[in-house]
Design an enzyme around this catalytic site. Structure first.
Site, PDB file in Angstrom:
ATOM      1  N   HIS A   1      83.559 -39.257  28.075  1.00 39.98           N
ATOM      2  CA  HIS A   1      83.384 -39.187  29.522  1.00 39.98           C
ATOM      3  C   HIS A   1      84.389 -40.083  30.243  1.00 39.98           C
ATOM      4  O   HIS A   1      84.930 -39.715  31.288  1.00 39.98           O
ATOM      5  CB  HIS A   1      81.955 -39.601  29.887  1.00 39.98           C
ATOM      6  CG  HIS A   1      81.639 -39.476  31.348  1.00 39.98           C
ATOM      7  ND1 HIS A   1      81.185 -38.307  31.910  1.00 39.98           N
ATOM      8  CD2 HIS A   1      81.729 -40.358  32.361  1.00 39.98           C
ATOM      9  CE1 HIS A   1      81.001 -38.483  33.206  1.00 39.98           C
ATOM     10  NE2 HIS A   1      81.318 -39.722  33.500  1.00 39.98           N
TER      11      HIS A   1
ATOM     12  N   HIS B   1      78.120 -33.720  36.382  1.00 41.48           N
ATOM     13  CA  HIS B   1      76.921 -34.482  36.022  1.00 41.48           C
ATOM     14  C   HIS B   1      75.960 -33.534  35.316  1.00 41.48           C
ATOM     15  O   HIS B   1      74.855 -33.276  35.776  1.00 41.48           O
ATOM     16  CB  HIS B   1      76.282 -35.111  37.261  1.00 41.48           C
ATOM     17  CG  HIS B   1      75.898 -36.541  37.061  1.00 41.48           C
ATOM     18  ND1 HIS B   1      74.685 -37.068  37.428  1.00 41.48           N
ATOM     19  CD2 HIS B   1      76.576 -37.572  36.496  1.00 41.48           C
ATOM     20  CE1 HIS B   1      74.634 -38.348  37.130  1.00 41.48           C
ATOM     21  NE2 HIS B   1      75.775 -38.677  36.561  1.00 41.48           N
TER      22      HIS B   1
END
Length: 958
Positions: A231, A294
């Site tokens: 990420h 997300h």
């Protein structure tokens, strides 16, 4: 000790929430419910006098016209319909440690009233009447009313136990036995700690600590894991890939970033190095743009995941340069099919309809409460998003030209400002880097965060004041990895010393490691020169925003973490940021052999057109769009919905960032995952083309357009998955170079797979291309709704037999092989010609041909404007002879537009198009019918525009 206040609607008034809940219960297949009433419960901790409870209830919590309240009733007071007892009572509240903005607001308001309370908690009590079993009620409570990942559920006769006690934390410095571990033990350490690190990475860490001759502490290992997560570090894109025998050293630099470097546009101010990309706007301001994902948190807790997704990308803008002002939100979502039967939902997966509604609510509440217009977006549905919904959240900001650079200095103070730190968001970065499975909700529930938009709005307002007073040198948001990433990135070239006990906490009991890696929301980290300490802290205090000095930046390139003067972590910045081993992976891609359908010829395509209009990916998203505020801040020029009744689907949004100026920006997006099933290269190319032609369709041009890429893929450890990613990235380079449109920012989210006991559900290769363009004069804006009878209708661009991945094939159960391809040289010429026509104001309406092709675009223009059309397919310019009507009607070939032109402008328009493929289709009619004549001049579509509109609006008429 605690007191309860219960607030509920009087029997004479309907209960809107109760009625909504009842509809939801019936929609999920539970029958027999006759009535649902909802009580809002407030639990106040401490000794609160009865008259104070009445004051709080009457002046703060209750609308005395429509609502009653009761103080300290029996916990299961039975207030059923018409005064009789309900058959079932359910009470739901947030789990300890899960943030609830309502609790914070209530507590502050009560204290502002001068009443002393120790704490507050909220709950909802559901009073359910009907002939339904206890087992069904339990299922309703856990599957519809509550999210058990973040909420406790009590079903009568269970009694809630609300404790407000605090847990004290006693320092216990922990180390991890790493030095002598073998590979299997290293793997176990990574799995057990949710580090998401592979064996070579764990070996690199082991060697580092062997060189130091000591074991790592827990906080050091966590810091490395957050920093090295997929990420945060994007290690797949930066790795070494063997693609069908060819070596690619850093895919990102050889495709996306390479295009930007070669184009070398002078208006690109900052690319790929800050929280958002920045482009030039006018003599005073620049524009910044970022789109984030997300996904994993939204799969676990849709409302909180999406809520903090949009909150996080807004903070990206706040942390770009020395701080931008958010002026526009854009959101794109991918969900499973909303009407999926409940028995088809794997264990550990929320129903897609529930995810859909939760995500929409989360984004809606955050953007609206912060006063930022949400004016652009899209929604896609596919059964393969069942285990992993995709949530793209984007924000555009305005930033002064002299505020676009930042740099922390040695001896600057480290200041954390905004929200307090709690356990919400623990392991968020590493959690987002792993596959999901049915145990994810239990293992990673702490990765779910709940946002507080009001707190972030207050933080934004005071930050802009501090920025303009030049009170800090550098700023970034506290996002993935929490303080570990924020401080680690800002101090990468300096070093830092942090006193973790100084970090403000939501509640007692957090360990030093939890404080360091928590991703609690609404926090920013600033590098403040010592001489500005007093002024900036006083400024924050004056606006009721908490700000605390927690350390300072050094000049020795070492990160040191202390807890009450005890050294709990010490890592060299060079190892932290450069010690990660390069990934080496194999990638393959081979074109799939799919069935090419041979559909029978037919004489009437009205039914097919309505089926496409009512398909999930084409149908109206009005139910979603109208929940967003499109006009707050007052700069909106083109909003999402156009036309006579403000309900036609616009192509892109347009705003004026500086009020009073005619200069504006256009924001659009392009995405079509189904094309990726055939060829991810052409999927990516088409996504770029779609984003660009939407800008052109509303009156823009290609003079200053910047792109953002967001890749969401499956497990790229698998060669076929990685191969499709490589192919898509290669298309991004090729098409961006030809169109002259640089990339300025991007993000990837990998491992979007859900593992069940039977199969692995893999999302389709999903690439979102977002585009931002500067338009010199917003008065040249063009909407997509047709304007007046008698006007001429043209189609611009070439139609090819490209039905592969189309909606037409999809409604007949096929994919096909002939995926739409992009001829970027031709496309650029087409778009330039359309831009010339719109700048001369000779195009009355314009709509790009995308999902559903010519037929769908014409139908949308017609029912948006309230007029009919009479069209003839013989006017369509095709590549080679195309003999089938359905091919011309529904082909989704790129770089095409349908435009409306007044008869008096016909000669001028056709002169502009003399070297461009362009055909006269027909004209606008006053009769509300869409009539389309085929190649042999036979009528093949004759539909009332309002019937078409009804088919389009019906699926999401919730």
């Amino acid at each position: 000790m605690y007191s309860r206040i219960e607030v509920f609607f009087k029997d004479a008034f309907p209960d809107p929430l109760g009625n909504t809940i009842r509809s939801e219960i019936e929609a999920f297949g539970f029958q027999g419910i006759t009535n649902v009433r909802v009580c809002q419960v407030y639990i106040l901790f401490g000794k609160v006098r009865k008259n104070d409870l009445d004051t709080i209830a009457q002046k703060l919590l209750t609308d005395t016209i429509t609502q009653h309240y009761e103080c300290n009733p029996a916990i299961f007071t039975k207030i059923g319909a018409n005064g009789r007892s309900p058959l079932h009572i359910v009470e739901i509240s947030r789990k300890p440690g899960v943030m609830d903005p309502v609790e914070q607001s209530v507590l502050k308001a009560i204290r502002d009233m001068g009443i002393d309370v120790e704490g507050a908690k909220t709950a909802q009590k559901y009073l359910i009447d009907g002939n339904i079993s206890d087992e069904a009620i339990h299922n309703i409570a856990t599957r519809i009313l509550a999210n058990t990942k973040i909420e406790d559920v009590f079903v009568y006769p269970e009694t809630p136990n609300y404790n407000h006690g605090t847990l004290q934390y006693t320092l216990k410095k922990l180390t991890v036995p790493l030095l002598q571990a073998d590979d299997k033990q290293l793997e176990e350490i990574s799995i057990r700690g949710q580090l998401s690190l592979n064996i070579p990475e764990m070996q690199s860490i082991q060697r580092y600590y062997q060189s130091l001759k000591r074991e790592p502490t827990d906080v050091e290992l966590e810091t490395i894991a957050q920093t090295w997560s997929e990420h945060c570090f994007h290690k797949t894109f930066k790795g070494i890939i063997d693609f069908n025998g060819n070596t690619i050293d850093n895919l990102l630099q050889h495709t996306i970033m390479k295009a930007t470097k070669e184009l070398n546009k002078p208006w690109c101010v900052s690319v790929f190095k800050d929280n958002a990309g920045i482009i030039d706007f006018d003599n005073t301001y620049n524009v910044c743009f970022k789109v984030e994902t997300h996904n994993h948190p939204s799969a676990i807790e849709p409302y909180g995941g999406a809520n903090t997704g949009i909150g996080g990308v807004i903070r990206d803008i706040m942390g770009t340069g020395l701080g931008g002002k958010p002026i526009l939100n854009t959101d794109v979502f991918c969900f499973g099919i909303p009407d999926t039967p409940a028995d088809k939902i794997p264990k550990g997966v929320l129903h897609p309809k529930r995810i859909f509604k939760g995500v929409i609510a989360g984004v809606r509440d955050y953007g609206n409460r912060m006063g930022i217009p949400t004016a652009n977006g899209a929604i896609f549905f596919d059964e393969r998003y069942l285990g992993n919904p995709i949530v793209f959240c984007g924000t555009v900001g305005l930033i002064p030209k002299n505020m676009c650079q930042k740099e922390a200095h040695p001896h600057d103070l480290i200041v954390v400002a905004g929200g307090r730190t709690g356990r919400d968001g623990i392991h968020g970065a590493t959690f987002s880097s792993a596959e999901l499975h049915e145990q994810s909700e239990q293992m990673s529930g702490g990765a779910v965060q709940i946002g507080n938009a009001i707190a972030e709005k207050a933080l934004l307002d005071v930050l802009l004041q501090a920025r303009d007073k030049d009170l800090y040198h550098c700023i970034t948001d506290c996002g993935a990895g929490g303080l570990s990433s924020a401080v680690g990135e800002m101090g990468q070239d300096l070093g830092a010393m942090v006193n973790l006990e100084k970090v403000p906490l939501k509640y007692e009991g957090l360990s030093y490691t939890e404080i360091w890696i928590s991703e609690a929301q609404e926090r920013m980290v600033l590098a403040v020169p010592p001489e500005s300490e007093h002024e900036i802290l006083e400024l924050f205090k004056s606006e009721n925003v908490e700000a605390t000095v927690i350390g300072r930046f050094t000049n020795d390139k070492i990160l040191r973490l202390f807890y009450h003067s005890h050294l709990v972590g010490e890592i060299g910045m060079d190892f932290l940021h450069k010690g990660i081993p390069r990934l080496e992976r194999k990638a393959t891609w081979h074109k799939p052999l799919l069935e090419e359908p041979a559909l029978p010829e037919k004489e009437d395509f009205g039914t097919d057109l309505k089926k496409i209009l009512s398909s999930w990916n084409v149908c109206s998203k009005e139910w979603v769009i109208r929940q967003y505020d499109h006009e707050v801040q007052g700069g909106s020029v083109l909003k999402p919905l156009h036309g006579l009744h403000n309900d036609g689907p616009g192509d892109a949004c347009m705003i004026t960032p500086v009020l009073g100026s005619t200069k504006g920006i256009i924001v659009s997006n392009g995405m079509n995952p189904r094309y990726g099933d055939i060829d991810p290269y052409h999927m990516a190319a088409s996504a770029i083309d779609e984003a660009l032609r939407q800008i052109i369709a509303v009156g823009g041009n290609l003079g200053q357009v910047a792109l953002l890429d967001n890749f969401c893929w499956g497990n790229t450890n698998k060669p076929d998955r990685l191969g499709s990613l490589v192919r898509a990235a290669q298309a991004c380079y090729d098409i961006a170079i030809t169109y002259g449109t640089p990339f300025i920012s991007g993000k990837d989210s990998l491992n979007n797979e859900f593992v069940t006991d039977k199969e692995t559900i893999v999302i389709p290769p999903t690439l979102l291309i977002s585009a931002v363009s500067v338009i010199e004069d917003v008065r040249n804006a063009v909407s997509m709704d047709i304007k007046e009878p008698g006007n001429l209708v043209y189609i611009i661009g070439i139609t090819r037999p490209e039905l592969g991945g189309s909606h037409y094939y999809h409604i007949h159960g096929y994919k096909g092989n002939n995926v739409p391809k992009v001829d970027a040289v031709l496309g650029k010429n087409v778009m330039h010609a359309v831009s010339q026509a719109t700048s001369q104001r000779i195009i009355r309406s314009c709509h790009d041909c995308s999902e559903g092709g010519l037929a769908v675009a014409a139908a949308e223009m017609a029912f948006a404007g309230g007029y009919g059309m009479s069209l003839n397919l013989s006017g369509v310019v095709t590549e080679g002879p195309v003999h089938r009507n359905d091919t011309i009607l529904f082909s989704e070939s790129n770089s095409r537009f349908i435009v409306e032109v007044r008869p008096e402008h016909q000669k001028q328009f056709e002169t502009l198009m003399k070297d461009i493929p362009c055909g006269l289709l027909g004209k606008v009619t006053s009769e509300p019918l869409l009539k389309i004549y085929g190649l042999t001049n036979k009528l093949i579509v004759s539909e009332n525009i309002y019937d078409l509109k009804d088919a389009w609006q019906a699926p999401l008429r919730w």
